[in-house]
Design a protein around this motif. Structure first.
Motif, PDB file in Angstrom:
ATOM      1  N   ARG A  42      42.122  40.285  38.689  1.00  0.00           N
ATOM      2  CA  ARG A  42      41.192  40.785  39.714  1.00  0.00           C
ATOM      3  C   ARG A  42      39.709  40.788  39.318  1.00  0.00           C
ATOM      4  O   ARG A  42      39.104  41.871  39.196  1.00  0.00           O
ATOM      5  CB  ARG A  42      41.594  42.202  40.137  1.00  0.00           C
ATOM      6  CG  ARG A  42      42.983  42.294  40.724  1.00  0.00           C
ATOM      7  CD  ARG A  42      43.272  43.694  41.201  1.00  0.00           C
ATOM      8  NE  ARG A  42      42.263  44.120  42.180  1.00  0.00           N
ATOM      9  CZ  ARG A  42      42.071  45.360  42.579  1.00  0.00           C
ATOM     10  NH1 ARG A  42      42.806  46.322  42.078  1.00  0.00           N
ATOM     11  NH2 ARG A  42      41.139  45.649  43.461  1.00  0.00           N
ATOM     12  N   PRO A  43      39.096  39.630  39.149  1.00  0.00           N
ATOM     13  CA  PRO A  43      37.684  39.615  38.748  1.00  0.00           C
ATOM     14  C   PRO A  43      36.806  40.359  39.751  1.00  0.00           C
ATOM     15  O   PRO A  43      36.934  40.155  40.957  1.00  0.00           O
ATOM     16  CB  PRO A  43      37.332  38.125  38.713  1.00  0.00           C
ATOM     17  CG  PRO A  43      38.347  37.474  39.599  1.00  0.00           C
ATOM     18  CD  PRO A  43      39.603  38.287  39.449  1.00  0.00           C
ATOM     19  N   GLY A  44      35.963  41.234  39.243  1.00  0.00           N
ATOM     20  CA  GLY A  44      35.061  41.990  40.114  1.00  0.00           C
ATOM     21  C   GLY A  44      35.781  42.949  41.047  1.00  0.00           C
ATOM     22  O   GLY A  44      35.186  43.457  41.991  1.00  0.00           O
ATOM     23  N   GLY A  45      37.072  43.185  40.792  1.00  0.00           N
ATOM     24  CA  GLY A  45      37.812  44.122  41.630  1.00  0.00           C
ATOM     25  C   GLY A  45      38.286  43.530  42.951  1.00  0.00           C
ATOM     26  O   GLY A  45      38.752  44.238  43.850  1.00  0.00           O
ATOM     27  N   GLY A  90      39.509  37.163  35.034  1.00  0.00           N
ATOM     28  CA  GLY A  90      39.128  38.511  35.468  1.00  0.00           C
ATOM     29  C   GLY A  90      39.154  39.410  34.262  1.00  0.00           C
ATOM     30  O   GLY A  90      38.662  39.030  33.209  1.00  0.00           O
TER      31      GLY A  90
END
Lengths: 235, 235
Positions: A42-45, A90
């Motif tokens: 989950r990069p950057g959420g 991520g």
């Protein structure tokens, strides 16, 4: 036969997502119609759904559809039945925590050892090594273990970064960090620069891309290897 | 009364070890003859003895002797009886693992809450926060917990680094990493630039040094605070 691509980064500066990897993906995923995407880093959420859409975009040109592992009721079976697997980048702590919680780390290892083609980028590449202990990421969650798949018999440092000349910042360089790792561990580390990837075919591990990679072995001075070099002896 | 200095870094570019902190150290350690040094973060894998010698060098000018915590048979008692405590930088995972293994994390908290003056630099500052989860360090060892002393009611990111203009590196910026932390946690984070420190006196926490600090609160845009600002409301 094991078939793996472990890439330093998904995206090169100024390029489209996965663009530079397309030729390697075409070879790796020959004959594959659907790839299972592991979105847990989950990069950057970003949400699992949105991240899967981004991955799908990167595979469209190859005529391959992408389905998120998070959409399956039985992810263990989904991996067993997968034609191919892709793990995006991520946060490595989040990725490793989630895979361990769901009992999927060993399943990834098992199916890829049996021949399911696997591609990882960044955090997805970190989990190809023996442990995640040479990640660059922040420990935003606490995983039950730092162990990863060991699909290659060493650790990887993705986004490997040379010291910035003239920097006045006193934080550790990447090389210093990896040397600190070797005060506590003997696992060799491959510093993989952006644009480089490892191509695994059976027992052969080859450095691909235009750049050299920096190899760190405990008790030795770090050294560079040329693209095209094989690295399976490091294990 | 709590008396604490939490510094971003031990050393500024081109300066001697601890040089810029000497005035703050003089105030913090007024009347103190011996400081107990916690060497467990071991920067670059340096030995506990050698690291303690380096710390001693930094305190010489103040007429304060330094003794390494690792030299005591009973480190819990050593902290109880300490006139002052200093924790040096290095690898935060190694520091936190060692403190938990030896049952010392709560002891540091306890004696500092009761008034023993404490100074931390870098990793030694990280452990002043609620958790070590905003460290920049590599997870070279696996600690039994990421929890730290909570001497201040938020987390700290030492060596805070602004994005490098014109960088073509695709690894995450520090700000991106801290924002990822906030997808999983609500603890506020103080991004402390090199040359800045937090000065805690009782319940008051003041930003010191020449620079602003960058504050990250979950669900808010990051913002800057001026030197001299108080930060205890963040908790």
């Amino acid at each position: 036969m094991k078939q793996i691509v472990l890439a330093s980064t998904s995206t090169l500066f100024g390029e489209e997502y996965l663009a530079y990897l397309k030729p390697a993906m075409k070879t790796l995923f020959t004959g594959v119609k659907e790839v299972i995407f592991i979105p847990y880093a989950r990069p950057g959420g970003i949400s699992h759904d949105d991240y899967t859409l981004r991955a799908a975009d990167g595979f469209k040109e190859l005529g391959i559809t992408v389905r998120g592992l998070h959409t399956f009721d039985n992810p263990v079976a989904a991996l067993e039945n997968a034609e191919g697997i892709f793990t995006g980048g991520g946060n490595t702590f989040l990725l490793v925590k989630t895979l361990h919680e769901k009992g999927l780390m060993q399943q990834v290892r098992s199916v890829v050892e049996k021949g399911t083609p696997y591609m990882g980028c960044s955090a997805g590449t970190n989990i190809g090594g023996l442990t995640m202990q040479t990640t660059n990421d922040m420990p935003i969650v606490y995983p039950s273990s730092f162990e990863t798949t060991g699909l290659v018999p060493f650790n990887i440092n993705p986004h490997y970064l040379d010291p910035i000349e003239g920097s006045q910042h006193m934080g550790e360089t990447r090389e210093t960090r990896i040397k600190e790792f070797h005060t506590q561990n003997i696992t060799p580390v491959v510093g993989l620069r952006e644009g480089s990837w490892l191509h695994v075919e059976g027992n052969t591990i080859t450095l691909r891309g235009k750049l050299t990679a920096r190899i760190f072995e405990a008790g030795k001075a770090p050294y560079e290897v040329e693209s095209g070099s094989t690295l399976e002896h490091l294990g």
